[in-house]
Scaffold this motif. Structure first.
Motif, PDB file in Angstrom:
ATOM      1  N   VAL A  15       0.855  -1.180   0.000  1.00 19.13           N
ATOM      2  CA  VAL A  15       0.000   0.000   0.000  1.00 19.13           C
ATOM      3  C   VAL A  15       0.893   1.232   0.000  1.00 19.13           C
ATOM      4  CG1 VAL A  15      -1.796   1.278   1.213  1.00 19.13           C
ATOM      5  CG2 VAL A  15      -1.810  -1.224   1.245  1.00 19.13           C
ATOM      6  N   VAL A  16       0.673   2.123  -0.971  1.00 17.24           N
ATOM      7  CA  VAL A  16       1.464   3.341  -1.100  1.00 17.24           C
ATOM      8  C   VAL A  16       0.516   4.531  -1.025  1.00 17.24           C
ATOM      9  CG1 VAL A  16       3.009   4.657  -2.597  1.00 17.24           C
ATOM     10  CG2 VAL A  16       3.129   2.170  -2.583  1.00 17.24           C
ATOM     11  N   GLU A  17       0.779   5.453  -0.126  1.00 17.63           N
ATOM     12  CA  GLU A  17       0.015   6.696  -0.030  1.00 17.63           C
ATOM     13  C   GLU A  17       0.817   7.747  -0.799  1.00 17.63           C
ATOM     14  OE1 GLU A  17      -3.168   8.955   0.894  1.00 17.63           O
ATOM     15  OE2 GLU A  17      -2.959   6.904   1.630  1.00 17.63           O
ATOM     16  N   THR A  18       0.232   8.280  -1.864  1.00 17.81           N
ATOM     17  CA  THR A  18       0.953   9.200  -2.734  1.00 17.81           C
ATOM     18  C   THR A  18       0.125  10.441  -3.020  1.00 17.81           C
ATOM     19  OG1 THR A  18       2.112   9.406  -4.851  1.00 17.81           O
ATOM     20  CG2 THR A  18       0.157   8.027  -4.830  1.00 17.81           C
ATOM     21  N   GLU A  19       0.801  11.501  -3.446  1.00 21.58           N
ATOM     22  CA  GLU A  19       0.114  12.736  -3.801  1.00 21.58           C
ATOM     23  C   GLU A  19      -0.093  12.841  -5.308  1.00 21.58           C
ATOM     24  OE1 GLU A  19       2.420  15.850  -2.026  1.00 21.58           O
ATOM     25  OE2 GLU A  19       1.901  15.229  -0.006  1.00 21.58           O
ATOM     26  N   GLU A  20       0.297  11.828  -6.058  1.00 25.66           N
ATOM     27  CA  GLU A  20       0.129  11.839  -7.506  1.00 25.66           C
ATOM     28  C   GLU A  20      -1.341  11.666  -7.878  1.00 25.66           C
ATOM     29  OE1 GLU A  20       2.846   9.551  -9.907  1.00 25.66           O
ATOM     30  OE2 GLU A  20       4.146   9.310  -8.158  1.00 25.66           O
ATOM     31  N   ALA A  21      -1.713  12.175  -9.031  1.00 25.42           N
ATOM     32  CA  ALA A  21      -3.085  12.058  -9.529  1.00 25.42           C
ATOM     33  C   ALA A  21      -3.333  10.634 -10.029  1.00 25.42           C
ATOM     34  CB  ALA A  21      -3.319  13.053 -10.659  1.00 25.42           C
ATOM     35  N   ALA A  28       1.740   5.376 -15.108  1.00 29.71           N
ATOM     36  CA  ALA A  28       2.958   4.720 -14.619  1.00 29.71           C
ATOM     37  C   ALA A  28       2.815   3.204 -14.654  1.00 29.71           C
ATOM     38  CB  ALA A  28       3.274   5.192 -13.198  1.00 29.71           C
ATOM     39  N   VAL A  29       1.634   2.705 -14.322  1.00 28.92           N
ATOM     40  CA  VAL A  29       1.388   1.261 -14.354  1.00 28.92           C
ATOM     41  C   VAL A  29       1.450   0.749 -15.788  1.00 28.92           C
ATOM     42  CG1 VAL A  29      -0.329  -0.542 -13.929  1.00 28.92           C
ATOM     43  CG2 VAL A  29       0.066   1.239 -12.217  1.00 28.92           C
ATOM     44  N   ARG A  30       0.786   1.463 -16.710  1.00 33.92           N
ATOM     45  CA  ARG A  30       0.813   1.049 -18.120  1.00 33.92           C
ATOM     46  C   ARG A  30       2.234   1.065 -18.673  1.00 33.92           C
ATOM     47  NH1 ARG A  30      -4.061   3.817 -18.197  1.00 33.92           N
ATOM     48  NH2 ARG A  30      -3.076   5.771 -18.785  1.00 33.92           N
ATOM     49  N   LYS A  31       2.996   2.080 -18.324  1.00 32.41           N
ATOM     50  CA  LYS A  31       4.374   2.193 -18.807  1.00 32.41           C
ATOM     51  C   LYS A  31       5.269   1.111 -18.202  1.00 32.41           C
ATOM     52  CE  LYS A  31       8.319   5.284 -18.877  1.00 32.41           C
ATOM     53  NZ  LYS A  31       8.897   6.490 -18.355  1.00 32.41           N
ATOM     54  N   ALA A  32       5.020   0.737 -16.952  1.00 28.97           N
ATOM     55  CA  ALA A  32       5.888  -0.212 -16.239  1.00 28.97           C
ATOM     56  C   ALA A  32       5.775  -1.631 -16.765  1.00 28.97           C
ATOM     57  CB  ALA A  32       5.552  -0.205 -14.747  1.00 28.97           C
ATOM     58  N   LEU A  33       4.615  -2.034 -17.196  1.00 30.72           N
ATOM     59  CA  LEU A  33       4.425  -3.430 -17.561  1.00 30.72           C
ATOM     60  C   LEU A  33       5.374  -3.905 -18.651  1.00 30.72           C
ATOM     61  CD1 LEU A  33       0.597  -3.757 -17.071  1.00 30.72           C
ATOM     62  CD2 LEU A  33       2.442  -4.428 -15.536  1.00 30.72           C
ATOM     63  N   PRO A  34       5.550  -3.206 -19.777  1.00 30.23           N
ATOM     64  CA  PRO A  34       6.525  -3.695 -20.757  1.00 30.23           C
ATOM     65  C   PRO A  34       7.976  -3.405 -20.358  1.00 30.23           C
ATOM     66  CG  PRO A  34       5.340  -1.805 -21.640  1.00 30.23           C
ATOM     67  CD  PRO A  34       4.732  -2.133 -20.307  1.00 30.23           C
ATOM     68  N   ASP A  35       8.208  -2.380 -19.533  1.00 34.64           N
ATOM     69  CA  ASP A  35       9.570  -1.987 -19.167  1.00 34.64           C
ATOM     70  C   ASP A  35      10.200  -2.870 -18.098  1.00 34.64           C
ATOM     71  OD1 ASP A  35       9.503   0.042 -20.987  1.00 34.64           O
ATOM     72  OD2 ASP A  35       9.037   1.598 -19.536  1.00 34.64           O
ATOM     73  N   GLY A  36       9.385  -3.474 -17.260  1.00 33.83           N
ATOM     74  CA  GLY A  36       9.943  -4.393 -16.283  1.00 33.83           C
ATOM     75  C   GLY A  36       9.842  -3.990 -14.828  1.00 33.83           C
ATOM     76  N   VAL A  37       9.596  -2.696 -14.496  1.00 35.42           N
ATOM     77  CA  VAL A  37       9.457  -2.300 -13.101  1.00 35.42           C
ATOM     78  C   VAL A  37       8.360  -1.254 -12.945  1.00 35.42           C
ATOM     79  CG1 VAL A  37      11.830  -2.774 -12.424  1.00 35.42           C
ATOM     80  CG2 VAL A  37      11.243  -0.522 -13.252  1.00 35.42           C
ATOM     81  N   LEU A  38       7.662  -1.318 -11.807  1.00 40.59           N
ATOM     82  CA  LEU A  38       6.677  -0.312 -11.427  1.00 40.59           C
ATOM     83  C   LEU A  38       7.295   0.488 -10.305  1.00 40.59           C
ATOM     84  CD1 LEU A  38       3.908   1.042 -11.339  1.00 40.59           C
ATOM     85  CD2 LEU A  38       3.145  -0.821  -9.861  1.00 40.59           C
ATOM     86  N   GLU A  39       7.407   1.798 -10.493  1.00 42.03           N
ATOM     87  CA  GLU A  39       8.028   2.653  -9.477  1.00 42.03           C
ATOM     88  C   GLU A  39       7.081   3.790  -9.120  1.00 42.03           C
ATOM     89  OE1 GLU A  39      11.825   5.657  -9.038  1.00 42.03           O
ATOM     90  OE2 GLU A  39      11.983   3.963 -10.395  1.00 42.03           O
ATOM     91  N   LEU A  40       6.783   3.926  -7.818  1.00 42.40           N
ATOM     92  CA  LEU A  40       5.950   5.013  -7.304  1.00 42.40           C
ATOM     93  C   LEU A  40       6.677   5.676  -6.141  1.00 42.40           C
ATOM     94  CD1 LEU A  40       2.487   3.224  -7.180  1.00 42.40           C
ATOM     95  CD2 LEU A  40       3.260   4.854  -8.886  1.00 42.40           C
ATOM     96  N   THR A  41       6.377   6.948  -5.895  1.00 43.92           N
ATOM     97  CA  THR A  41       6.955   7.682  -4.772  1.00 43.92           C
ATOM     98  C   THR A  41       5.834   8.008  -3.801  1.00 43.92           C
ATOM     99  OG1 THR A  41       8.611   8.643  -6.235  1.00 43.92           O
ATOM    100  CG2 THR A  41       8.299   9.711  -4.100  1.00 43.92           C
ATOM    101  N   ASP A  42       6.027   7.671  -2.504  1.00 42.72           N
ATOM    102  CA  ASP A  42       4.972   7.921  -1.526  1.00 42.72           C
ATOM    103  C   ASP A  42       5.042   9.348  -1.001  1.00 42.72           C
ATOM    104  OD1 ASP A  42       6.957   7.977   0.417  1.00 42.72           O
ATOM    105  OD2 ASP A  42       6.297   6.169   1.447  1.00 42.72           O
ATOM    106  N   THR A  43       4.122   9.696  -0.078  1.00 43.66           N
ATOM    107  CA  THR A  43       4.027  11.061   0.434  1.00 43.66           C
ATOM    108  C   THR A  43       5.241  11.470   1.261  1.00 43.66           C
ATOM    109  OG1 THR A  43       2.755  10.257   2.328  1.00 43.66           O
ATOM    110  CG2 THR A  43       1.509  11.102   0.454  1.00 43.66           C
ATOM    111  N   ARG A  44       6.029  10.525   1.715  1.00 40.34           N
ATOM    112  CA  ARG A  44       7.239  10.828   2.490  1.00 40.34           C
ATOM    113  C   ARG A  44       8.493  10.888   1.619  1.00 40.34           C
ATOM    114  NH1 ARG A  44       6.322   6.769   7.574  1.00 40.34           N
ATOM    115  NH2 ARG A  44       4.325   7.617   8.218  1.00 40.34           N
ATOM    116  N   GLY A  45       8.323  10.719   0.310  1.00 40.32           N
ATOM    117  CA  GLY A  45       9.451  10.779  -0.603  1.00 40.32           C
ATOM    118  C   GLY A  45      10.159   9.455  -0.828  1.00 40.32           C
TER     119      GLY A  45
END
Length: 73
Positions: A15-21, A28-45
């Motif tokens: 579970v990631v709490e983020t400020e992204e829309a 980001a999810v669509r882009k990650a699937l063919p690239d190999g990694v899903l990367e998100l940044t949470d509210t604490r950086g």
């Protein structure tokens, strides 16, 4: 916004709490699937990186603010 990610072979969700829309997270999810990694940044950086081949599902929460208080509207 809360993002819940189901990962294969893990008993708990990530579970990631983020400020992204929501649209940015979905992109980001669509882009990650063919690239190999899903990367998100949470509210604490902190950055969360998950190998795309292990992602079972991604649940993107709503952008609405939670109501606080005891009164009914």
């Amino acid at each position: 916004m809360e993002v819940t990610i189901g990962v294969q072979h893990l008993p708990r969700e990530v579970v990631v709490e983020t400020e992204e829309a929501a649209d940015a997270i979905a992109a980001a999810v669509r882009k990650a699937l063919p690239d190999g990694v899903l990367e998100l940044t949470d509210t604490r950086g902190r950055r969360v990186v998950i190998p795309a081949q292990h992602v079972g599902y991604v649940e993107i929460g709503t952008e609405e603010q939670r109501k606080v208080g005891f009164g009914s509207l």
